[in-house]
Design a protein around this motif. Structure first.
Motif, PDB file in Angstrom:
ATOM      1  N   LEU A 159      82.939 -39.611  10.836  1.00 53.99           N
ATOM      2  CA  LEU A 159      82.563 -38.275  10.373  1.00 53.99           C
ATOM      3  C   LEU A 159      81.562 -38.457   9.230  1.00 53.99           C
ATOM      4  O   LEU A 159      81.874 -39.101   8.226  1.00 53.99           O
ATOM      5  N   GLY A 160      80.376 -37.920   9.396  1.00 55.44           N
ATOM      6  CA  GLY A 160      79.345 -38.040   8.367  1.00 55.44           C
ATOM      7  C   GLY A 160      79.103 -36.720   7.676  1.00 55.44           C
ATOM      8  O   GLY A 160      79.012 -35.679   8.327  1.00 55.44           O
ATOM      9  N   MET A 161      79.031 -36.761   6.337  1.00 52.04           N
ATOM     10  CA  MET A 161      78.737 -35.539   5.575  1.00 52.04           C
ATOM     11  C   MET A 161      77.569 -35.800   4.649  1.00 52.04           C
ATOM     12  O   MET A 161      77.461 -36.860   4.035  1.00 52.04           O
ATOM     13  N   SER A 162      76.705 -34.792   4.545  1.00 52.39           N
ATOM     14  CA  SER A 162      75.493 -34.922   3.736  1.00 52.39           C
ATOM     15  C   SER A 162      75.386 -33.753   2.763  1.00 52.39           C
ATOM     16  O   SER A 162      75.824 -32.637   3.065  1.00 52.39           O
ATOM     17  N   ALA A 163      74.807 -34.023   1.594  1.00 56.35           N
ATOM     18  CA  ALA A 163      74.517 -32.967   0.617  1.00 56.35           C
ATOM     19  C   ALA A 163      73.337 -33.408  -0.231  1.00 56.35           C
ATOM     20  O   ALA A 163      73.243 -34.578  -0.596  1.00 56.35           O
ATOM     21  N   LEU A 164      72.461 -32.476  -0.527  1.00 60.55           N
ATOM     22  CA  LEU A 164      71.323 -32.817  -1.392  1.00 60.55           C
ATOM     23  C   LEU A 164      71.534 -32.295  -2.809  1.00 60.55           C
ATOM     24  O   LEU A 164      70.907 -32.751  -3.752  1.00 60.55           O
ATOM     25  N   LEU A 165      72.439 -31.339  -2.954  1.00 59.95           N
ATOM     26  CA  LEU A 165      72.577 -30.677  -4.250  1.00 59.95           C
ATOM     27  C   LEU A 165      73.813 -31.167  -4.996  1.00 59.95           C
ATOM     28  O   LEU A 165      74.870 -31.356  -4.390  1.00 59.95           O
ATOM     29  N   THR A 166      73.661 -31.341  -6.299  1.00 62.78           N
ATOM     30  CA  THR A 166      74.825 -31.733  -7.106  1.00 62.78           C
ATOM     31  C   THR A 166      75.884 -30.629  -7.053  1.00 62.78           C
ATOM     32  O   THR A 166      77.060 -30.881  -7.265  1.00 62.78           O
ATOM     33  N   THR A 167      75.425 -29.424  -6.777  1.00 61.32           N
ATOM     34  CA  THR A 167      76.356 -28.299  -6.754  1.00 61.32           C
ATOM     35  C   THR A 167      77.159 -28.232  -5.454  1.00 61.32           C
ATOM     36  O   THR A 167      78.207 -27.598  -5.399  1.00 61.32           O
ATOM     37  N   THR A 168      76.673 -28.855  -4.396  1.00 60.97           N
ATOM     38  CA  THR A 168      77.389 -28.774  -3.117  1.00 60.97           C
ATOM     39  C   THR A 168      78.139 -30.058  -2.771  1.00 60.97           C
ATOM     40  O   THR A 168      79.043 -30.045  -1.948  1.00 60.97           O
TER      41      THR A 168
ATOM     42  N   ALA B 151      67.818 -24.155 -12.736  1.00 61.15           N
ATOM     43  CA  ALA B 151      69.070 -23.721 -13.359  1.00 61.15           C
ATOM     44  C   ALA B 151      68.861 -23.409 -14.835  1.00 61.15           C
ATOM     45  O   ALA B 151      69.265 -22.345 -15.313  1.00 61.15           O
ATOM     46  N   PHE B 152      68.192 -24.310 -15.585  1.00 56.22           N
ATOM     47  CA  PHE B 152      68.123 -24.012 -17.024  1.00 56.22           C
ATOM     48  C   PHE B 152      67.093 -22.932 -17.343  1.00 56.22           C
ATOM     49  O   PHE B 152      67.221 -22.241 -18.346  1.00 56.22           O
ATOM     50  N   MET B 160      74.522 -20.848 -11.590  1.00 58.51           N
ATOM     51  CA  MET B 160      75.670 -21.388 -10.850  1.00 58.51           C
ATOM     52  C   MET B 160      76.506 -20.259 -10.221  1.00 58.51           C
ATOM     53  O   MET B 160      77.116 -20.440  -9.185  1.00 58.51           O
ATOM     54  N   ARG B 161      76.474 -19.103 -10.877  1.00 56.55           N
ATOM     55  CA  ARG B 161      77.262 -17.972 -10.373  1.00 56.55           C
ATOM     56  C   ARG B 161      76.713 -17.467  -9.031  1.00 56.55           C
ATOM     57  O   ARG B 161      77.444 -16.893  -8.224  1.00 56.55           O
ATOM     58  N   HIS B 162      75.424 -17.682  -8.825  1.00 56.09           N
ATOM     59  CA  HIS B 162      74.801 -17.110  -7.623  1.00 56.09           C
ATOM     60  C   HIS B 162      74.393 -18.157  -6.597  1.00 56.09           C
ATOM     61  O   HIS B 162      73.491 -17.925  -5.795  1.00 56.09           O
ATOM     62  N   LEU B 163      75.055 -19.286  -6.628  1.00 55.85           N
ATOM     63  CA  LEU B 163      74.678 -20.383  -5.712  1.00 55.85           C
ATOM     64  C   LEU B 163      74.719 -19.955  -4.249  1.00 55.85           C
ATOM     65  O   LEU B 163      73.834 -20.266  -3.468  1.00 55.85           O
ATOM     66  N   GLU B 164      75.779 -19.231  -3.905  1.00 56.63           N
ATOM     67  CA  GLU B 164      75.941 -18.860  -2.504  1.00 56.63           C
ATOM     68  C   GLU B 164      74.835 -17.902  -2.056  1.00 56.63           C
ATOM     69  O   GLU B 164      74.209 -18.091  -1.024  1.00 56.63           O
ATOM     70  N   ARG B 165      74.566 -16.917  -2.921  1.00 52.92           N
ATOM     71  CA  ARG B 165      73.512 -15.945  -2.612  1.00 52.92           C
ATOM     72  C   ARG B 165      72.155 -16.638  -2.449  1.00 52.92           C
ATOM     73  O   ARG B 165      71.340 -16.257  -1.612  1.00 52.92           O
TER      74      ARG B 165
END
Lengths: 235, 260
Positions: A159-168, B151-152, B160-165
Motif C-alpha cells: 500500500l503506497g501513500m503520497s503527500a506533498l504538503l506538511t499539512t496533509t 500560510a504566513f 490552516m483553518r481553511h485547508l480543506e476549502r
C-alpha cells in the motif's frame, strides 16, 4: 545544438542494442513520439513487451531518476520523461496482459485526503508497473475508507501513500491506524513518500518504509516481496 | 513512385547518446558553485571575499528568501540602523532541497562577521523539517511561522483553518505574480511544453492571488496567469500577515538590545 552536431537518423537502421540505448536517450530527453516509435520497432522485431519495458523504459527512467536525485534534472524534464514513458506504456500494457507476463505483486497507491498533488505518485505507480507490479491507482484526495475498501477488494501486497504538503502528511497515520482497526495492517507493506517526508516520519507513523523516490520505492517493494516469498517458502 | 512511406527521419546527436547528460552534469556542477548557492556561500564564508571577522559586530541580520526581499525591506525601513537583510535565491522555491544547507552556510558566515542576532525569514518551505534541523544545530535560530509563505502571508492560523476549502487552490503572492513568467512559466517549461500545464495544474481549480498591495496592474497580471493555467481567479488581500508580526517583533527585540 548546431547542425554540425546532429544529423538525420532512421531508427530502423540501428541494431537492437543501439536502439535500446537510443530509446533510453530519447526517454531522457522526453521525446514521446520517438520513444513510442522505438518501442514499436522492437515489437516488430519480436521483442517481448516485458523485455522492452524493463530494458529500454525502466532502464531509461532509472537514469532520469538518478539524475533528478543528483540535481542534474529538474521537475519539468522528469515530467517530460514520465509522459514519454506513459505513452510507451500505453502501447505495451495491453500486450503485457495478452502475453501473460509475470507479475510479481499488487500495489494500491493514492495521494492522501486533502492533498491533490499526484506527479510523484503517478511516477511511482508507473515505475512499479514497469517493475512487474499490478498497480491500482486510487488518485488524489483519498480518505481512509477508500484505502480500506481498496485493500479489501484488491488484497495488495503493497500500500503506497503520497503527500506533498506538511499539512496533509499526518493523515497517513490515520490510514495506518484504520488498517490496524480493520485487522488489515499485517496483510500489507505500507510505503510512504512525498517531498516533506523523511525516514523518521515514516517510522513515527508506523509505515514499513519511507521511499525518497520512485526508484527506491521499486527497490523497497521488491525487497519486501522477496522477504515475503522467503518466509512463505520456509513456512 | 512507391506506396511505401518514407522512413521517418529524426535528429540524433553526433557526439553520442550520453552527450546531453554530460552537458547537464556540467551545468549542475556549475550551478552548485554559482554565486548565492550553498557551496559558494560556504566557500565565500571562509575566503578573503567574506567580510572581516567581527565587521558586523553588534548588528542584527535577517536571512531571507529573495521572494520576501521587497516586503521585508519595507517592514524594517525604520530599523536599518541596526538590521541588515541578506537574501538567498528566490528560485530555491522550485528546489527546496537546496534551502537548508544554503541557509546554514549564510548563518555561519554571519557568525564570523560578528552579527549579534540572526533571524531566518523562511517557512518550512517544503524542506520537510530539514531547515528546522539546521536552525537547531546552528544554535536555535528562529524562523517565520508555518509551512510556507502562503500560510504566513495569510496568517498561519487562518490559513490552516481553511485547508480543506483551499485544497484545490493554487496560490501566488505579489512576488510570484510579478515573476510568474520567469519562475513558473519558464521555470516549469510551460512555454515550450504547454502539455505540462495539465500535468502540473490539472488538479487545481482556482488561482488565488494573496495580495500584499492594492495594485491594479498586478491584479491584471494575476488574472492573466489564471487564464494561462486554465484556472478560475480569486483575489484575497492579505497584506503582510504573520510576516509583519515576526519581523516587527525581531526588529523590536534587536532595537532594545542595540540600545543596551
Amino acid at each position: 545544438m548546431s547542425d554540425a552536431e546532429e544529423d538525420d537518423l532512421d531508427l530502423r537502421e540501428l541494431d537492437d542494442d543501439e536502439l535500446v540505448e537510443q530509446i533510453q536517450d530519447d526517454l531522457y530527453d522526453g521525446l514521446k513520439d520517438e520513444v513510442v516509435e522505438g518501442v514499436e520497432i522492437l515489437l516488430e522485431r519480436g521483442w517481448k513487451p516485458y523485455d522492452i519495458m524493463t530494458k529500454a523504459l525502466v532502464g531509461g527512467m532509472d537514469i532520469v531518476g538518478k539524475d533528478f536525485g543528483d540535481g542534474i534534472l529538474f521537475v519539468p524534464e522528469v515530467l517530460l520523461s514520465a509522459n514519454a514513458m506513459k505513452a510507451a506504456m500505453d502501447v505495451l500494457r495491453p500486450l503485457l496482459a495478452e502475453t501473460g507476463a509475470e507479475r510479481i505483486g499488487t500495489m494500491v497507491i493514492g495521494t492522501v485526503k486533502g492533498d491533490i498533488h499526484d506527479i510523484g505518485k503517478n511516477i511511482v505507480a508507473m515505475m512499479m508497473e514497469g517493475a512487474g507490479f499490478d498497480v491500482i491507482n486510487l488518485g488524489i484526495n483519498v480518505d481512509a475508507d477508500q484505502f480500506i475498501t481498496a485493500v479489501k477488494e484488491h488484497k495488495p501486497d503493497i500500500l503506497g501513500m503520497s503527500a506533498l504538503l506538511t499539512t496533509t502528511m499526518p493523515y497517513m497515520k490515520t490510514v495506518i491506524e484504520a488498517l490496524a482497526e480493520e485487522g488489515l495492517r499485517d496483510d500489507v507493506v505500507v510505503l510512504v513518500g512525498g517531498a516533506p517526508l523523511n525516514a523518521d516520519f515514516g517510522k513515527a507513523i508506523g509505515a514499513d518504509a519511507y521511499c525518497k523516490d520512485a526508484a527506491e520505492a521499486v527497490q523497497t517493494a521488491k525487497a519486501f516481496m522477496q522477504r515475503r516469498h522467503n518466509r512463505r517458502a520456509s513456512a | 513512385m512507391t506506396n511505401e512511406p518514407a522512413p521517418r527521419k529524426r535528429r540524433r546527436r553526433h557526439a553520442g547518446p550520453s552527450a546531453l547528460r554530460e552537458q547537464r552534469r556540467a551545468a549542475a556542477r556549475h550551478r552548485a558553485h554559482a554565486p548565492g548557492t550553498g557551496k559558494a556561500l560556504a566557500k565565500q564564508a571562509g575566503s578573503s571575499k567574506a567580510l572581516e571577522k567581527g565587521a558586523k559586530s553588534g548588528r542584527s541580520l535577517i536571512i531571507a528568501c529573495g521572494a520576501l526581499a521587497r516586503d521585508i525591506l519595507f517592514l524594517i525601513r525604520q530599523h536599518r540602523d541596526h538590521i541588515d537583510l541578506h537574501c538567498l535565491p528566490a528560485e530555491w522555491h522550485n528546489t527546496p532541497q537546496r534551502i537548508p544547507e544554503g541557509v546554514r552556510a549564510r548563518i555561519r558566515q554571519a557568525k564570523e562577521e560578528g552579527y549579534a542576532r540572526i533571524f531566518v525569514a523562511y517557512g518550512d518551505c517544503g524542506t520537510g523539517g530539514a531547515l528546522d534541523a539546521v536552525l537547531g544545530e546552528e544554535g536555535g535560530i528562529s524562523r517565520l511561522p508555518g509551512p510556507h509563505c502562503y500560510a504566513f502571508y495569510t496568517g498561519v492560523e487562518n490559513f490552516m483553518r481553511h485547508l480543506e476549502r483551499d485544497a484545490r487552490s493554487y496560490f501566488l503572492t505579489d512576488y510570484l505574480v510579478r515573476h510568474f513568467d520567469s519562475l513558473i512559466v519558464k521555470g516549469l517549461k510551460l512555454d515550450t511544453h504547454p502539455e505540462l500545464i495539465e500535468t502540473c495544474f490539472g488538479n487545481y481549480d482556482t488561482l488565488v492571488h494573496l495580495a500584499q498591495d492594492d495594485d491594479p496592474a498586478l491584479e491584471r497580471k494575476a488574472q492573466e496567469a489564471a487564464r494561462f493555467l486554465n484556472l478560475a481567479y480569486e483575489r484575497r488581500y492579505v497584506g503582510h500577515g504573520d510576516l509583519a508580526t515576526a519581523i516587527e517583533r525581531f526588529a523590536g527585540e534587536t532595537s532594545s538590545k542595540a540600545e543596551e
